[in-house]
Design an enzyme around this catalytic site. Structure first.
Site, PDB file in Angstrom:
ATOM      1  N   ARG A 153       0.868  -1.181   0.000  1.00 18.50           N
ATOM      2  CA  ARG A 153       0.000   0.000   0.000  1.00 18.50           C
ATOM      3  C   ARG A 153       0.902   1.228   0.000  1.00 18.50           C
ATOM      4  O   ARG A 153       2.022   1.194   0.509  1.00 18.50           O
ATOM      5  CB  ARG A 153      -0.893   0.016   1.239  1.00 18.50           C
ATOM      6  CG  ARG A 153      -1.823  -1.189   1.338  1.00 18.50           C
ATOM      7  CD  ARG A 153      -2.606  -1.157   2.647  1.00 18.50           C
ATOM      8  NE  ARG A 153      -3.512  -2.290   2.760  1.00 18.50           N
ATOM      9  CZ  ARG A 153      -3.189  -3.449   3.347  1.00 18.50           C
ATOM     10  NH1 ARG A 153      -1.973  -3.608   3.872  1.00 18.50           N
ATOM     11  NH2 ARG A 153      -4.054  -4.443   3.410  1.00 18.50           N
ATOM     12  N   LYS A 177      -1.890  -2.569   7.818  1.00 17.17           N
ATOM     13  CA  LYS A 177      -3.098  -2.183   8.535  1.00 17.17           C
ATOM     14  C   LYS A 177      -3.188  -2.910   9.870  1.00 17.17           C
ATOM     15  O   LYS A 177      -2.814  -4.066   9.990  1.00 17.17           O
ATOM     16  CB  LYS A 177      -4.338  -2.508   7.690  1.00 17.17           C
ATOM     17  CG  LYS A 177      -4.574  -1.549   6.531  1.00 17.17           C
ATOM     18  CD  LYS A 177      -5.899  -1.846   5.864  1.00 17.17           C
ATOM     19  CE  LYS A 177      -6.222  -0.823   4.791  1.00 17.17           C
ATOM     20  NZ  LYS A 177      -7.526  -1.088   4.139  1.00 17.17           N
ATOM     21  N   HIS A 255      -2.534   2.592  -6.229  1.00 19.15           N
ATOM     22  CA  HIS A 255      -3.292   1.361  -5.987  1.00 19.15           C
ATOM     23  C   HIS A 255      -3.404   0.495  -7.241  1.00 19.15           C
ATOM     24  O   HIS A 255      -3.502  -0.736  -7.127  1.00 19.15           O
ATOM     25  CB  HIS A 255      -4.684   1.695  -5.444  1.00 19.15           C
ATOM     26  CG  HIS A 255      -5.134   0.755  -4.358  1.00 19.15           C
ATOM     27  ND1 HIS A 255      -4.468   0.617  -3.160  1.00 19.15           N
ATOM     28  CD2 HIS A 255      -6.154  -0.128  -4.305  1.00 19.15           C
ATOM     29  CE1 HIS A 255      -5.075  -0.281  -2.407  1.00 19.15           C
ATOM     30  NE2 HIS A 255      -6.096  -0.758  -3.083  1.00 19.15           N
ATOM     31  N   ARG A 258      -0.565  -1.751  -7.240  1.00 16.12           N
ATOM     32  CA  ARG A 258      -0.806  -2.856  -6.299  1.00 16.12           C
ATOM     33  C   ARG A 258      -1.683  -3.920  -6.969  1.00 16.12           C
ATOM     34  O   ARG A 258      -1.418  -5.124  -6.857  1.00 16.12           O
ATOM     35  CB  ARG A 258      -1.474  -2.300  -5.043  1.00 16.12           C
ATOM     36  CG  ARG A 258      -1.841  -3.324  -3.970  1.00 16.12           C
ATOM     37  CD  ARG A 258      -2.249  -2.565  -2.709  1.00 16.12           C
ATOM     38  NE  ARG A 258      -3.039  -3.351  -1.779  1.00 16.12           N
ATOM     39  CZ  ARG A 258      -2.539  -4.150  -0.835  1.00 16.12           C
ATOM     40  NH1 ARG A 258      -1.238  -4.310  -0.737  1.00 16.12           N
ATOM     41  NH2 ARG A 258      -3.333  -4.797   0.003  1.00 16.12           N
ATOM     42  N   HIS A 281      -3.930  -9.042   3.079  1.00 15.09           N
ATOM     43  CA  HIS A 281      -5.384  -9.107   3.218  1.00 15.09           C
ATOM     44  C   HIS A 281      -5.745 -10.007   4.399  1.00 15.09           C
ATOM     45  O   HIS A 281      -5.240 -11.128   4.515  1.00 15.09           O
ATOM     46  CB  HIS A 281      -6.024  -9.685   1.944  1.00 15.09           C
ATOM     47  CG  HIS A 281      -6.036  -8.734   0.799  1.00 15.09           C
ATOM     48  ND1 HIS A 281      -6.207  -9.136  -0.510  1.00 15.09           N
ATOM     49  CD2 HIS A 281      -5.897  -7.382   0.746  1.00 15.09           C
ATOM     50  CE1 HIS A 281      -6.173  -8.083  -1.311  1.00 15.09           C
ATOM     51  NE2 HIS A 281      -5.987  -7.013  -0.568  1.00 15.09           N
ATOM     52  N   TYR A 290      -9.268 -10.775  -7.658  1.00 16.16           N
ATOM     53  CA  TYR A 290      -8.300 -10.830  -8.752  1.00 16.16           C
ATOM     54  C   TYR A 290      -8.544 -12.007  -9.679  1.00 16.16           C
ATOM     55  O   TYR A 290      -8.155 -11.969 -10.842  1.00 16.16           O
ATOM     56  CB  TYR A 290      -6.876 -10.848  -8.197  1.00 16.16           C
ATOM     57  CG  TYR A 290      -6.547  -9.565  -7.486  1.00 16.16           C
ATOM     58  CD1 TYR A 290      -6.385  -8.372  -8.190  1.00 16.16           C
ATOM     59  CD2 TYR A 290      -6.465  -9.513  -6.096  1.00 16.16           C
ATOM     60  CE1 TYR A 290      -6.129  -7.185  -7.544  1.00 16.16           C
ATOM     61  CE2 TYR A 290      -6.208  -8.327  -5.441  1.00 16.16           C
ATOM     62  CZ  TYR A 290      -6.046  -7.164  -6.171  1.00 16.16           C
ATOM     63  OH  TYR A 290      -5.807  -5.985  -5.524  1.00 16.16           O
TER      64      TYR A 290
END
Length: 332
Positions: A153, A177, A255, A258, A281, A290
């Site tokens: 990110r 995160k 992004h 990414r 994730h 994806y």
């Protein structure tokens, strides 16, 4: 006892999110914007967090819809309110949670935008040419190589500590995160760009020390308040690179790089759970998007290039063309 003002409700909630859940500054800023939007509306309706009912929260969502806000924005605002009212109920500020039964607009399942390999190559080449000084160009090259090699990110990338890059690493330790850490491998081009940039960066930092200034703890230092280059600065840089590379700027954001990282890995046979780990994730369902991107691209490939997919062409037409081609060849 409930806080005495609306701002204190938000402030206390955000402090708890940061302390207990490790919410990032960007997440906290998003909560602040969404909850402030509610208080601005609520003030005109003489509503407070302490008195708000389910019907009034639903009225706010209808107001957001009438304002033309995107579905994702409305869903995010409801999510922020749900989190705050759940916190308020658990803390005893309210004897009920007025948002618990509200169903939001959800989020549209739009497929993420991505880039072709040739477009990424063009962006990487542009990075090597973009910058006022040789040092700037080496920094820009390193940023882009790391971004595409790791799928980080943008916040993770720009705030990387220099300690993570020491010792010519095969992998980088990334703090993502929720303050969760993960390891991401580096490609040979990324390792080379990192080593070159680190040498130049360290020399510049050493010159700062000789002048009595503090050396930066970040891999990509800046004179700004954060001490490192910012998300907004990098967003502007990547748009400039797109123009130089001849790639439509509207296609290119940090992004989308990414997304390109994940899509290109999947297209080359990478396991979905490996990609989940690399992207950081928490849920595999987030990574599964994806597979849909890849399915769509394969469908487009077939419909564009398969002879039977051409409009108005039948199996017999294809066979006739092949047959006439063979006859011509035999007659030569």
């Amino acid at each position: 006892m409930a806080p005495s003002s609306q701002s204190l409700w938000i402030e206390t909630f955000l402090e708890a999110q940061a302390a207990e859940l490790g919410a990032s500054p960007n997440t906290l800023a998003a909560y602040m914007r969404d909850l402030s939007a509610f208080t601005d509306w609520a003030k005109r309706k003489h509503v407070t967090f302490e008195t708000a009912t389910q019907a009034q929260i639903e009225d706010f969502l209808l107001f957001c819809d009438a304002e033309g806000l995107a579905q994702a924005t409305r869903a995010r605002r409801l999510s922020a309110l749900k989190q705050l009212f759940r916190f308020a109920f658990e803390e005893g500020w309210r004897d009920s949670n007025p948002a618990v039964q509200i169903r939001g607009p959800g989020r549209s399942k739009r497929l993420p935008k991505t880039l072709e390999v040739t477009e990424v190559d063009a962006l990487l080449a542009a990075a090597r040419e973009t910058g006022r000084t040789p040092q700037d160009r080496l920094r820009n090259t390193c940023l882009m190589e790391l971004l595409y090699a790791t799928g980080m990110r943008v916040t993770e990338l720009v705030s990387l500590p220099v300690s993570a890059a020491r010792g010519n690493p095969q992998m980088l330790l990334v703090r993502g995160k929720g303050d969760k850490e993960r390891m991401v491998p580096l490609s040979p081009p990324a390792r080379e760009a990192l080593a070159v940039w680190l040498s130049v960066r360290d020399k510049a930092e050493e010159e700062k020390r000789t002048k009595g200034k503090h050396a930066s703890l970040f891999l990509f230092p800046s004179r700004g308040a954060l001490g490192h280059v910012t998300r907004n600065w990098f967003h502007t840089l990547i748009k400039d690179l797109a123009i130089t590379a001849g790639v439509p700027p509207e296609k290119v954001t940090p992004h989308t790089l990414r997304h390109a990282f994940a899509t290109h890995l999947l297209a080359n046979g990478a396991d979905l759970r490996v990609i989940q780990t690399l992207l950081g994730h928490a849920d595999l369902s987030t990574t599964e998007i994806y597979t849909h991107v890849l399915d769509e691209r394969l469908h487009e490939l077939v419909t564009t290039h398969h002879p039977l997919a051409r409009e108005g062409e039948s199996r017999s037409d294809s066979g006739t063309r092949k047959s006439s081609g063979s006859t011509s060849s035999d007659g030569q």
